[in-house]
Scaffold this motif. Structure first.
Motif, short mmCIF file in Angstrom:
data_model
loop_
_atom_site.label_atom_id
_atom_site.label_comp_id
_atom_site.label_asym_id
_atom_site.label_seq_id
_atom_site.Cartn_x
_atom_site.Cartn_y
_atom_site.Cartn_z
N ASP A 5 37.43 69.16 9.05
CA ASP A 5 37.76 68.05 9.94
C ASP A 5 37.69 66.72 9.18
O ASP A 5 38.57 65.87 9.33
CB ASP A 5 36.81 68.01 11.14
N ARG A 6 36.65 66.55 8.37
CA ARG A 6 36.51 65.32 7.58
C ARG A 6 37.66 65.20 6.57
O ARG A 6 38.21 64.11 6.38
CB ARG A 6 35.18 65.31 6.85
N LEU A 7 38.02 66.29 5.95
CA LEU A 7 39.12 66.29 5.00
C LEU A 7 40.44 65.93 5.69
O LEU A 7 41.24 65.15 5.16
CB LEU A 7 39.23 67.66 4.32
N ILE A 12 44.80 62.00 6.72
CA ILE A 12 45.58 61.18 7.66
C ILE A 12 45.46 59.70 7.30
O ILE A 12 46.45 58.96 7.29
CB ILE A 12 45.14 61.47 9.12
N VAL A 13 44.26 59.25 6.99
CA VAL A 13 44.05 57.85 6.62
C VAL A 13 44.83 57.53 5.35
O VAL A 13 45.49 56.47 5.25
CB VAL A 13 42.54 57.57 6.44
#
Length: 175
Positions: A5-7, A12-13
């Motif tokens: 999820d963090r990846l 996306i950022v």
């Protein structure tokens, strides 16, 4: 939140930042310009542009006063000198329409539109779409009538093909 999820959030950022950088870098690049051929001729020969405009006005006055013989000979002479002037082809089409030869007029209108598509752009001062649409309608009726009488005539089939082409151009124009 697990590491996937963090990846995903970081990916996306990064994509958003890269997209923003690309957009900012390309702002102002797509500016519409006139075709190079028209721009070059007008810039290199300003006196000829004025001369041609004056002769086209005289030609249009001849057409309006129904001096079609003089107008056609003058238009033919001008077309020999300036074959890439759409206004001359448009005026020649007007001469043929005055002589009620809508099929020949359609061929001249097609040439004019191919040279300068602004004749079909309602947003410009050169717009001639209604006149061309009338000529196309008359030419199609005349051509269809002649094709029924002589279905093997190839020149009539070519004329119909040109008429259909102009119908598509008119339908796709801004008017």
């Amino acid at each position: 939140m697990d590491w996937i999820d963090r990846l995903s959030i970081w990916a996306i950022v990064i994509i958003i930042i890269a997209s923003f950088a690309l957009i900012v870098g390309h702002v102002g690049e797509a500016k519409p310009e006139r075709p190079a051929q028209q721009r070059t001729f007008a810039e290199e020969h300003p006196s000829k542009v004025g001369e041609i405009d004056g002769r086209i006005k005289l030609l249009r006055n001849l057409v309006e006063s129904d001096s079609l013989g003089k107008a056609e000979s003058m238009a033919s002479e001008l077309l020999q000198q300036y074959p890439y002037d759409g206004g001359l082809h448009m005026t020649m089409g007007d001469i043929f329409m005055r002589r009620q030869d809508s099929v020949r007029a359609v061929f001249e209108y097609r040439e004019a539109i191919d040279i300068n598509p602004d004749f079909l752009d309602k947003k410009t001062s050169l717009f001639q779409g209604k006149k061309i649409k009338t000529a196309v309608t008359e030419a199609l009726a005349e051509t269809e009538r002649k094709i029924r009488l002589a279905p093997e005539d190839e020149s009539l089939k070519r004329a119909r093909k040109t008429i259909y082409y102009l119908q598509r151009r008119i339908a796709g124009s801004c008017g």
